[in-house]
Scaffold this active site. Sequence first.
Site, short mmCIF file in Angstrom:
data_model
loop_
_atom_site.label_atom_id
_atom_site.label_comp_id
_atom_site.label_asym_id
_atom_site.label_seq_id
_atom_site.Cartn_x
_atom_site.Cartn_y
_atom_site.Cartn_z
N PHE A 195 -86.40 38.23 -54.69
CA PHE A 195 -86.69 39.61 -54.32
C PHE A 195 -87.77 39.72 -53.24
CE2 PHE A 195 -89.33 43.39 -56.02
CZ PHE A 195 -88.89 44.21 -55.00
N TYR A 232 -97.33 32.92 -69.22
CA TYR A 232 -97.15 33.34 -67.82
C TYR A 232 -98.50 33.55 -67.16
CZ TYR A 232 -96.26 36.52 -63.94
OH TYR A 232 -96.25 37.12 -62.71
N ARG A 288 -98.25 52.04 -64.50
CA ARG A 288 -98.22 50.90 -63.59
C ARG A 288 -98.63 51.36 -62.20
NH1 ARG A 288 -97.97 48.82 -67.69
NH2 ARG A 288 -96.54 47.28 -68.56
#
Length: 309
Positions: A14, A136, A207
């Site tokens: 992406f 992560y 966000r």
Amino acid sequence: MQGKRVLVTGGAGFIGSNLANGLAADNDVIALDDGYLGTPENLDDDVEYVEASVLDDDLPADVDVLFHLAALSSLNMHEDDPQLGARVNVEGFVNTVEQVRKEGCDTVVYASTSSIYGSRTEPSPEDMPVAVNTGYEASKLARERYGEYYANYHDMNVAGLRFFSVYQGYGGAEEHKGEYANVIAQFADDMAGGEPPVLYGDGTQTRDFTHVSDIVRGIELAADHELTGIYNLGTGDAYSFNTVVEMLNDELGTDINPEYVENPIPEDVYVHDTCADFSKIREATGWEPEIDFEEGIRRVCAQYTGANV
């Protein structure tokens, strides 16, 4: 940036494909990708595509600049296989930087994550204390420490960029990510098809949504200015998932209520709110976000509404 030979890892993904395509007009660009979340269909014809893993030997390392975006980039990818997550995100970073360094490359820009700030409604500065709750996040913080090592020990220009919730929509290179695409892309596609978007919890989580074109511009500026250190790339504004649905309804001309489900991610590791303090990269390069959220939503929905972008 002009006249450079550059390597973009994760280059068919992406963000990577948007970067590679943008650089290819004035540079010799190699996009390296293992095809997991990327596809060569995302790339323009003037980008050289190499299908390989960042764990491989003999990478195309004779380059002037390395943009290292390759990563297993979600919580689930790491919890499903922590060893693989560490290998790709940490060993893959070291392996790639070592190979380009030995060929004379001294400028590296790499992807870190804003997730290590945890949940914050106030803008997060780079110098605040950070912690990790997931594999992560641990892998990205380890990447930052190795970046510091290469800068200090090998005198390289090494900039780590903490991205905040990057989006573009399925009309761009994000579609191939599927379930791992940004929620805006997923919500818009569901709603355009008459389906309710699925929101975790009550939809009040926020966000700092940052359009990929602004992210790509920041990545390139970090290389042009030969930055070293950690820098945020985000807008400084945050929107709730409920607000996103409202704005998508307005743009799409729909009236669809979301479906609320129990959050499958444990509350103590779920990042509920993010917001960037981008003053550091603004002072270093002049970078500021150019795509406001209303315009970003319009661009996401353009493939469904037929609007010009």
